[in-house]
Design a protein around this motif. Structure first.
Motif, PDB file in Angstrom:
ATOM      1  N   PRO A 208       0.803  -1.231   0.000  1.00  0.00           N
ATOM      2  CA  PRO A 208       0.000   0.000   0.000  1.00  0.00           C
ATOM      3  C   PRO A 208       0.831   1.273   0.000  1.00  0.00           C
ATOM      4  CG  PRO A 208      -0.840  -1.583   1.606  1.00  0.00           C
ATOM      5  CD  PRO A 208       0.465  -2.126   1.124  1.00  0.00           C
ATOM      6  N   ASP A 209       2.083   1.196   0.492  1.00  0.00           N
ATOM      7  CA  ASP A 209       2.890   2.409   0.545  1.00  0.00           C
ATOM      8  C   ASP A 209       3.548   2.731  -0.802  1.00  0.00           C
ATOM      9  OD1 ASP A 209       4.609   0.214   0.654  1.00  0.00           O
ATOM     10  OD2 ASP A 209       6.086   1.242   1.911  1.00  0.00           O
ATOM     11  N   VAL A 210       3.345   1.873  -1.807  1.00  0.00           N
ATOM     12  CA  VAL A 210       3.854   2.147  -3.153  1.00  0.00           C
ATOM     13  C   VAL A 210       2.756   2.873  -3.926  1.00  0.00           C
ATOM     14  CG1 VAL A 210       4.698   1.180  -5.323  1.00  0.00           C
ATOM     15  CG2 VAL A 210       5.377   0.141  -3.135  1.00  0.00           C
ATOM     16  N   ARG A 211       3.050   4.074  -4.347  1.00  0.00           N
ATOM     17  CA  ARG A 211       2.082   4.848  -5.130  1.00  0.00           C
ATOM     18  C   ARG A 211       2.136   4.334  -6.563  1.00  0.00           C
ATOM     19  NH1 ARG A 211      -2.092   7.348  -6.994  1.00  0.00           N
ATOM     20  NH2 ARG A 211      -1.978   9.545  -7.588  1.00  0.00           N
ATOM     21  N   GLN A 212       1.005   3.855  -7.091  1.00  0.00           N
ATOM     22  CA  GLN A 212       0.998   3.348  -8.460  1.00  0.00           C
ATOM     23  C   GLN A 212      -0.164   3.953  -9.244  1.00  0.00           C
ATOM     24  OE1 GLN A 212      -0.278  -0.724  -9.199  1.00  0.00           O
ATOM     25  NE2 GLN A 212      -0.701  -1.026  -7.010  1.00  0.00           N
ATOM     26  N   LEU A 213       0.075   4.181 -10.514  1.00  0.00           N
ATOM     27  CA  LEU A 213      -0.975   4.654 -11.399  1.00  0.00           C
ATOM     28  C   LEU A 213      -0.625   4.275 -12.826  1.00  0.00           C
ATOM     29  CD1 LEU A 213      -0.716   8.519 -11.937  1.00  0.00           C
ATOM     30  CD2 LEU A 213       1.085   7.177 -10.880  1.00  0.00           C
ATOM     31  N   HIS A 214      -1.650   4.165 -13.645  1.00  0.00           N
ATOM     32  CA  HIS A 214      -1.464   3.861 -15.059  1.00  0.00           C
ATOM     33  C   HIS A 214      -1.236   5.167 -15.813  1.00  0.00           C
ATOM     34  CE1 HIS A 214      -2.441   2.542 -19.180  1.00  0.00           C
ATOM     35  NE2 HIS A 214      -2.109   1.328 -18.758  1.00  0.00           N
ATOM     36  N   ALA A 215      -0.599   5.064 -16.973  1.00  0.00           N
ATOM     37  CA  ALA A 215      -0.328   6.254 -17.782  1.00  0.00           C
ATOM     38  C   ALA A 215      -1.600   7.021 -18.113  1.00  0.00           C
ATOM     39  CB  ALA A 215       0.397   5.855 -19.071  1.00  0.00           C
ATOM     40  N   VAL A 216      -2.739   6.326 -18.180  1.00  0.00           N
ATOM     41  CA  VAL A 216      -3.991   7.013 -18.496  1.00  0.00           C
ATOM     42  C   VAL A 216      -4.380   8.009 -17.407  1.00  0.00           C
ATOM     43  CG1 VAL A 216      -5.552   5.334 -17.415  1.00  0.00           C
ATOM     44  CG2 VAL A 216      -6.318   6.620 -19.419  1.00  0.00           C
TER      45      VAL A 216
ATOM     46  N   TYR B  55      -1.941   9.448 -15.410  1.00  0.00           N
ATOM     47  CA  TYR B  55      -0.780  10.297 -15.129  1.00  0.00           C
ATOM     48  C   TYR B  55      -0.966  11.669 -15.773  1.00  0.00           C
ATOM     49  CZ  TYR B  55       3.986  12.127 -15.292  1.00  0.00           C
ATOM     50  OH  TYR B  55       5.092  12.935 -15.175  1.00  0.00           O
ATOM     51  N   ARG B  56      -0.734  12.721 -14.988  1.00  0.00           N
ATOM     52  CA  ARG B  56      -0.803  14.089 -15.505  1.00  0.00           C
ATOM     53  C   ARG B  56       0.547  14.801 -15.382  1.00  0.00           C
ATOM     54  NH1 ARG B  56      -4.291  11.798 -17.047  1.00  0.00           N
ATOM     55  NH2 ARG B  56      -6.532  12.115 -16.920  1.00  0.00           N
ATOM     56  N   GLY B  57       1.283  14.530 -14.288  1.00  0.00           N
ATOM     57  CA  GLY B  57       2.564  15.182 -14.097  1.00  0.00           C
ATOM     58  C   GLY B  57       3.260  14.681 -12.848  1.00  0.00           C
ATOM     59  N   PRO B  58       4.513  15.093 -12.628  1.00  0.00           N
ATOM     60  CA  PRO B  58       5.305  14.607 -11.489  1.00  0.00           C
ATOM     61  C   PRO B  58       4.665  14.870 -10.136  1.00  0.00           C
ATOM     62  CG  PRO B  58       6.700  15.741 -13.088  1.00  0.00           C
ATOM     63  CD  PRO B  58       5.290  15.989 -13.509  1.00  0.00           C
ATOM     64  N   GLY B  59       3.837  15.898 -10.028  1.00  0.00           N
ATOM     65  CA  GLY B  59       3.241  16.232  -8.745  1.00  0.00           C
ATOM     66  C   GLY B  59       2.334  15.154  -8.183  1.00  0.00           C
ATOM     67  N   GLN B  60       1.942  14.198  -9.004  1.00  0.00           N
ATOM     68  CA  GLN B  60       1.079  13.122  -8.519  1.00  0.00           C
ATOM     69  C   GLN B  60       1.843  12.073  -7.715  1.00  0.00           C
ATOM     70  OE1 GLN B  60      -0.458  12.429 -12.659  1.00  0.00           O
ATOM     71  NE2 GLN B  60      -2.377  12.036 -11.570  1.00  0.00           N
ATOM     72  N   LEU B  61       3.172  12.048  -7.868  1.00  0.00           N
ATOM     73  CA  LEU B  61       3.954  10.992  -7.232  1.00  0.00           C
ATOM     74  C   LEU B  61       4.520  11.459  -5.898  1.00  0.00           C
ATOM     75  CD1 LEU B  61       5.843   9.508 -10.309  1.00  0.00           C
ATOM     76  CD2 LEU B  61       3.556   9.019  -9.444  1.00  0.00           C
ATOM     77  N   GLN B  62       4.840  10.493  -5.058  1.00  0.00           N
ATOM     78  CA  GLN B  62       5.459  10.807  -3.775  1.00  0.00           C
ATOM     79  C   GLN B  62       6.979  10.791  -3.916  1.00  0.00           C
ATOM     80  OE1 GLN B  62       4.065   7.804  -1.050  1.00  0.00           O
ATOM     81  NE2 GLN B  62       4.757   6.102  -2.318  1.00  0.00           N
TER      82      GLN B  62
ATOM     83  N   GLU C 148      13.704  -1.325  -4.621  1.00  0.00           N
ATOM     84  CA  GLU C 148      12.941  -0.572  -3.624  1.00  0.00           C
ATOM     85  C   GLU C 148      12.493   0.742  -4.269  1.00  0.00           C
ATOM     86  OE1 GLU C 148      11.938  -1.082  -0.513  1.00  0.00           O
ATOM     87  OE2 GLU C 148      12.725  -3.133  -0.401  1.00  0.00           O
ATOM     88  N   VAL C 149      11.244   0.822  -4.588  1.00  0.00           N
ATOM     89  CA  VAL C 149      10.712   2.024  -5.218  1.00  0.00           C
ATOM     90  C   VAL C 149       9.505   2.517  -4.441  1.00  0.00           C
ATOM     91  CG1 VAL C 149      11.547   1.439  -7.528  1.00  0.00           C
ATOM     92  CG2 VAL C 149       9.267   0.683  -6.805  1.00  0.00           C
ATOM     93  N   ALA C 150       9.278   3.815  -4.532  1.00  0.00           N
ATOM     94  CA  ALA C 150       8.131   4.423  -3.846  1.00  0.00           C
ATOM     95  C   ALA C 150       6.941   4.602  -4.782  1.00  0.00           C
ATOM     96  CB  ALA C 150       8.538   5.780  -3.261  1.00  0.00           C
ATOM     97  N   ASN C 151       7.205   4.526  -6.098  1.00  0.00           N
ATOM     98  CA  ASN C 151       6.170   4.760  -7.097  1.00  0.00           C
ATOM     99  C   ASN C 151       6.324   3.794  -8.261  1.00  0.00           C
ATOM    100  OD1 ASN C 151       5.282   7.712  -6.113  1.00  0.00           O
ATOM    101  ND2 ASN C 151       7.526   7.674  -6.208  1.00  0.00           N
ATOM    102  N   VAL C 152       5.205   3.424  -8.847  1.00  0.00           N
ATOM    103  CA  VAL C 152       5.209   2.646 -10.081  1.00  0.00           C
ATOM    104  C   VAL C 152       4.232   3.297 -11.051  1.00  0.00           C
ATOM    105  CG1 VAL C 152       4.673   0.448 -11.193  1.00  0.00           C
ATOM    106  CG2 VAL C 152       5.790   0.459  -8.945  1.00  0.00           C
ATOM    107  N   VAL C 153       4.702   3.572 -12.276  1.00  0.00           N
ATOM    108  CA  VAL C 153       3.839   4.087 -13.332  1.00  0.00           C
ATOM    109  C   VAL C 153       3.739   3.002 -14.397  1.00  0.00           C
ATOM    110  CG1 VAL C 153       3.444   5.887 -15.038  1.00  0.00           C
ATOM    111  CG2 VAL C 153       4.565   6.457 -12.874  1.00  0.00           C
ATOM    112  N   TRP C 154       2.532   2.518 -14.618  1.00  0.00           N
ATOM    113  CA  TRP C 154       2.304   1.456 -15.587  1.00  0.00           C
ATOM    114  C   TRP C 154       2.079   2.052 -16.978  1.00  0.00           C
ATOM    115  CZ3 TRP C 154       3.401  -3.092 -13.531  1.00  0.00           C
ATOM    116  CH2 TRP C 154       3.172  -3.315 -12.180  1.00  0.00           C
TER     117      TRP C 154
END
Length: 377
Positions: free
Chosen positions: A147-155, A157-164, A281-287
């Protein structure tokens, strides 16, 4: 639910649907374009903020209206969306926004197009110009990330501000993945996962490209088609894999500090696992793992085991009156591109008009129905 009868319904108000509408209007045919967005161009406005087209403006116009501005500029997401909106107004196309289509079927010799509102349509023809990139593809193991990994699909994604804060794993090394990885590298440590899809050997936005880009689009439109041996050989690869990198180069990614890693294959202890067995070890994943067509709303027996309709240049001989425009490699490599939808739309409309001229018009059918009701009364 009330019913409106019309000769042709075009489903989708993007570039494919608008190009189809242009050719129908030129032929004087009655039609409507149904689109789920609030306004024309919203599908583009929903992409990430920094997106720019891969083609120069001189190649970004739809039939009848060149794209305005410097010929060798690369329009932004919003600029092209605004062009589509202006195009619909210029061509006086009957676009009905905020109208999502939830079912297309065939009954009693007519197509039924049901919407999420209180109106449905009966039509002699339906042109499907939407739904090809509707459903994001995400691997089933994505749900097992911690749960502590922030993930989102490219659809989304708007910009870097969405990630931790913290490292980012971008999964998918095609054009979207490379673009997003390069943008995120300004503020994050970025790992780009997946095989290299290859790349154009020159920079598309530099002066030498002004000679090479026209040749490239000629290749896409005229040589890589279902009619040529090389086109038939390339088509399955295009449908199965991402295209070569167009704007971003491997050297650009390396210079920005993006590190290429192996393909992502699963999750272990809440962390992504790569094909080489490592679990970064990553904090974010962008699919950036692509999309798949959504055809669940097309209630017609026209799709093969591979999910593709049995069409020829957008025409379905097994289902007269049903057409497709804008599908990936429908006829040529350019079929899903801005440069190709106009030609495919013109071919489909030519076939549609020839078919419709052999049938009674919607107005004639309505007149007969009215006469029958009057006689029976």
């Amino acid at each position: 639910m009330s019913t409106e009868r019309i000769e042709t319904v075009v489903v989708g108000g993007g570039q494919a649907g608008l190009a189809t509408g242009y050719h129908l209007a030129r032929r004087g045919r009655p039609f409507v374009i149904l689109d789920a967005g609030e306004r024309v161009g919203d599908a583009w406005r929903a992409r990430w903020d920094s997106l720019r087209l891969f083609s120069p403006a001189k190649f970004d116009g739809l039939p009848g209206l060149p794209y305005p501005g410097p010929a060798w500029a690369f329009p932004t997401r919003d600029e092209f969306a605004d062009y589509l909106q202006a195009y619909a107004a210029w061509a006086e196309l009957p676009v009905r926004a905020r109208t999502a289509v939830r079912r297309v079927s065939y009954e009693g010799g007519r197509y039924l197009v049901e919407t999420d509102g209180d109106l449905r349509y009966e039509a002699e023809n339906v042109v499907i110009a939407a739904g090809y990139d509707r459903l994001p593809k995400t691997p089933e193991y994505a749900g097992r990330l911690a749960p502590d990994v922030r993930q989102l699909h490219a659809v989304d994604y708007r910009g870097p501000g969405q990630l931790q804060d913290g490292p980012v794993l971008v999964v998918g090394a095609g054009n979207s993945g490379a673009d997003i990885a390069l943008e995120l590298a300004r503020d994050h440590r970025v790992l780009l996962s997946g095989p290299h899809p290859g790349q154009l050997p020159w920079h598309i936005d530099r002066r030498p490209a002004r000679v090479l880009v026209p040749a490239l689009f000629f290749l896409f439109r005229n040589l890589l088609t279902v009619r040529t041996p090389i086109g038939r050989k390339v088509r399955p690869k295009v449908l199965a894999h991402s295209a070569p990198l167009i704007r971003v180069k491997s050297a650009d990614l390396k210079a920005a500090g993006v590190r290429r890693v192996a393909r992502t294959t699963g999750v272990r202890d809440g962390r992504p696992v790569l094909a080489d067995g490592t679990a970064p070890e990553v904090a974010n994943v962008v699919w950036c793992t692509g999309f798949r067509p959504d055809t669940s709303w097309i209630d017609l027996p026209v799709f093969g085991p591979d999910g593709e309709p049995a069409q020829r240049r957008g025409v379905l001989e097994s289902q007269p009156g049903l057409y497709f425009v804008g599908r990936l490699f429908q006829y040529a490599m350019a079929s899903s591109m801005i440069q190709g939808v106009g030609r495919d739309a013109e071919h489909v409309v030519r076939h549609l008009v020839g078919r419709s001229s052999e049938r009674p018009t919607t107005a004639e059918i309505s007149a007969v129905d009215a006469h029958n009701r009057s006689s029976s009364g």
